[in-house]
Motif scaffolding. Structure first.
Motif, PDB file in Angstrom:
ATOM      1  N   GLU A   9     -28.766  19.303  47.711  1.00 37.22           N
ATOM      2  CA  GLU A   9     -28.907  20.837  46.890  1.00 37.22           C
ATOM      3  C   GLU A   9     -27.541  20.308  46.316  1.00 37.22           C
ATOM      4  OE1 GLU A   9     -27.928  23.084  49.852  1.00 37.22           O
ATOM      5  OE2 GLU A   9     -29.713  22.627  50.528  1.00 37.22           O
ATOM      6  N   PRO A  10     -27.601  20.584  44.718  1.00 42.67           N
ATOM      7  CA  PRO A  10     -25.504  20.458  44.257  1.00 42.67           C
ATOM      8  C   PRO A  10     -24.890  19.951  45.258  1.00 42.67           C
ATOM      9  CG  PRO A  10     -26.940  22.120  43.771  1.00 42.67           C
ATOM     10  CD  PRO A  10     -27.743  22.207  44.528  1.00 42.67           C
ATOM     11  N   ASN A  26     -30.638   9.781  60.030  1.00 41.04           N
ATOM     12  CA  ASN A  26     -29.765  10.134  59.253  1.00 41.04           C
ATOM     13  C   ASN A  26     -28.790  11.417  59.530  1.00 41.04           C
ATOM     14  OD1 ASN A  26     -32.061   9.821  57.528  1.00 41.04           O
ATOM     15  ND2 ASN A  26     -33.494  10.686  59.257  1.00 41.04           N
ATOM     16  N   ARG A  27     -28.003  11.299  58.171  1.00 41.40           N
ATOM     17  CA  ARG A  27     -27.348  12.863  58.437  1.00 41.40           C
ATOM     18  C   ARG A  27     -26.927  13.232  57.273  1.00 41.40           C
ATOM     19  NH1 ARG A  27     -27.576  11.539  62.763  1.00 41.40           N
ATOM     20  NH2 ARG A  27     -25.946  10.971  64.834  1.00 41.40           N
ATOM     21  N   LEU A  28     -26.578  14.560  57.089  1.00 40.97           N
ATOM     22  CA  LEU A  28     -26.619  15.719  55.765  1.00 40.97           C
ATOM     23  C   LEU A  28     -24.777  16.096  56.039  1.00 40.97           C
ATOM     24  CD1 LEU A  28     -28.925  18.442  56.833  1.00 40.97           C
ATOM     25  CD2 LEU A  28     -28.564  16.997  54.786  1.00 40.97           C
ATOM     26  N   ILE A  29     -24.275  16.207  54.667  1.00 41.55           N
ATOM     27  CA  ILE A  29     -22.599  15.418  54.257  1.00 41.55           C
ATOM     28  C   ILE A  29     -22.633  15.976  53.221  1.00 41.55           C
ATOM     29  CG2 ILE A  29     -22.513  13.131  54.940  1.00 41.55           C
ATOM     30  CD1 ILE A  29     -22.753  12.545  52.062  1.00 41.55           C
ATOM     31  N   ASP A  30     -21.627  16.331  52.779  1.00 44.63           N
ATOM     32  CA  ASP A  30     -20.981  17.870  51.828  1.00 44.63           C
ATOM     33  C   ASP A  30     -20.716  16.911  50.481  1.00 44.63           C
ATOM     34  OD1 ASP A  30     -22.057  19.968  53.141  1.00 44.63           O
ATOM     35  OD2 ASP A  30     -19.593  20.184  53.659  1.00 44.63           O
ATOM     36  N   ILE A  31     -21.320  17.664  49.108  1.00 36.74           N
ATOM     37  CA  ILE A  31     -20.204  16.321  48.137  1.00 36.74           C
ATOM     38  C   ILE A  31     -20.207  16.708  46.902  1.00 36.74           C
ATOM     39  CG2 ILE A  31     -22.170  14.387  48.434  1.00 36.74           C
ATOM     40  CD1 ILE A  31     -24.157  15.233  46.192  1.00 36.74           C
ATOM     41  N   GLU A  32     -19.267  16.599  46.163  1.00 31.92           N
ATOM     42  CA  GLU A  32     -18.531  17.583  45.152  1.00 31.92           C
ATOM     43  C   GLU A  32     -19.307  18.231  44.196  1.00 31.92           C
ATOM     44  OE1 GLU A  32     -14.415  15.744  43.982  1.00 31.92           O
ATOM     45  OE2 GLU A  32     -14.323  15.021  46.379  1.00 31.92           O
ATOM     46  N   PRO A  33     -18.937  18.976  43.491  1.00 34.03           N
ATOM     47  CA  PRO A  33     -19.626  19.297  42.338  1.00 34.03           C
ATOM     48  C   PRO A  33     -19.005  18.055  41.470  1.00 34.03           C
ATOM     49  CG  PRO A  33     -18.543  20.906  43.402  1.00 34.03           C
ATOM     50  CD  PRO A  33     -18.380  20.197  43.863  1.00 34.03           C
ATOM     51  N   GLY A  34     -20.441  17.947  40.845  1.00 32.83           N
ATOM     52  CA  GLY A  34     -20.736  16.986  39.816  1.00 32.83           C
ATOM     53  C   GLY A  34     -20.399  15.814  40.445  1.00 32.83           C
ATOM     54  N   THR A  35     -21.571  15.429  40.977  1.00 28.74           N
ATOM     55  CA  THR A  35     -21.676  13.929  41.492  1.00 28.74           C
ATOM     56  C   THR A  35     -22.695  13.854  40.851  1.00 28.74           C
ATOM     57  OG1 THR A  35     -20.231  14.827  44.160  1.00 28.74           O
ATOM     58  CG2 THR A  35     -22.144  12.802  43.397  1.00 28.74           C
TER      59      THR A  35
END
Length: 368
Positions: free
Chosen positions: A167-168, A184-193
């Motif tokens: 997702e974004p 497998n691990r889910l992580i949050d990423i910053e907008p614009g990645t």
């Protein structure tokens, strides 16, 4: 050529000091009579009486003289009579004395080594868990006891990392271990990645951290902080840190793995109702995995093969069982697990000790 265990193994059992002082109190004929009683027990499980002893001793002694020596050995707590007018069996203290001070351990033959290598190493490159299960199964088959392996999951070595954008503001981290495991691990990423940022972060980790454990990777990144800031932009550097953090959560959620094979072999030694009850209690001990893991974990602290006999350890105090174990090490000589054999106290220690020792060394070589 057979050798005393002290010459071939680095770690003895809990009562080594007491065994040495007790042995010094035994003269030649007392040692010989004691050895014959233990040898008969380990071979047959049966008590040995004075008349049968008189027939097999290398020196001429009457049954009456032998009974006097046996009384002295009983006074020292080394042997006992299971019932009136019976022969004698070794006590747990007697077995400890025998194992620590009198056990002769022979080298494995070339054929025996080849057999172990074939059984453990068959199939080429496989996940480590499969290799360890085969080692446990092999030890069970050759010893007629239960083979056990305790494998640590907390220091997995990294083979590859990938970042997949979902997702974004969310991405999936795929962590592949050298043993073939995938997490497998889910992580949050910053907008614009961007996808290229994800690829760059994965490439950096794979280039610099491949083959390292989590602790080694953390140390490496600390050393490379300045060069990483020069090579990567802030967004990519933060992704590298997030990948490392997700890897740490894998280690924290993956407990040590206990592998037990061949418990049914233990039923082969059943001779009477009390033996069946002993095996039932042993099965209960094995099922209490936390206790068994704790016992195996304590063996990681020593060098070479260790032997635990009966009530010396709380876990086996009721079943009267023995455990022969050795740690195995990775390419940097760090202990990463323990393997061995559980069985009755009349295990063939002289055969099983070198078998466990060689298997631990072989597994250590194969997982590097």
């Amino acid at each position: 050529m057979a050798r005393d265990r002290s010459e071939t193994q680095g770690e003895r059992g809990p009562a080594e000091g007491g065994s040495a002082s007790t042995l010094a109190r035994l003269d030649r004929r007392s040692r010989e009579i004691f050895r014959r009683i233990v040898d008969t027990y380990l071979e047959t499980g049966e008590p040995l009486g004075s008349r049968n002893l008189a027939r097999i001793l290398p020196m001429a002694l009457s049954p009456a003289s032998i009974r006097n020596v046996m009384a002295d050995l009983e006074y020292l707590g080394l042997i006992y009579s299971p019932h009136t007018s019976a022969g004698r069996l070794p006590t747990e203290s007697g077995l400890r004395l025998f194992v620590d001070a009198m056990l002769e351990v022979g080298d494995l033959t070339t054929e025996e080594r080849r057999d172990i290598e074939t059984r453990v190493a068959a199939g080429g490159q496989r996940p480590v868990d499969d290799l360890l299960a085969d080692a446990s199964r092999m030890l069970s088959g050759l010893s007629r006891g239960a083979g056990v392996v305790l494998a640590s999951k907390s220091d997995q070595r990294l083979k590859q990392v990938e970042f997949l954008r979902l997702e974004p503001n969310r991405a999936l981290v795929v962590l592949v271990g050298e043993d073939g495991s995938v997490e497998n691990r889910l992580i949050d990423i910053e907008p614009g990645t961007t996808p290229s940022t994800l690829v760059e972060a994965a490439n950096y980790i794979n280039a610099h951290l491949r083959g390292r454990s989590l602790s080694e990777a953390r140390s490496e990144l600390q050393l490379r902080q300045e060069s990483m800031r020069a090579e990567l932009d802030q967004l990519t550097a933060r992704l590298v840190d997030q990948g490392l953090a997700s890897w740490a959560s894998v280690g924290g959620n993956r407990p040590e793995t206990l592998i037990v094979r061949g418990q049914a072999n233990l039923l082969d030694d059943v001779r009477a109702a009390e033996d069946l009850e002993r095996i039932r209690l042993l099965f209960d001990d094995i099922e209490t995995q936390r206790e068994l893991i704790g016992l195996l974990g304590s063996a990681e602290e020593g060098e070479g093969v260790r032997i635990f006999i009966g009530s010396e350890n709380k876990l086996f105090s009721l079943s009267g069982s023995s455990l022969v174990v050795s740690p195995y090490r990775d390419s940097e000589s760090r202990v990463v697990g323990v393997l061995g054999v559980i069985g009755p106290t009349r295990l063939n220690y002289a055969r099983i000790v070198p078998m466990v020792d060689y298997t631990a060394k072989l597994v250590g070589r194969l997982i590097r």
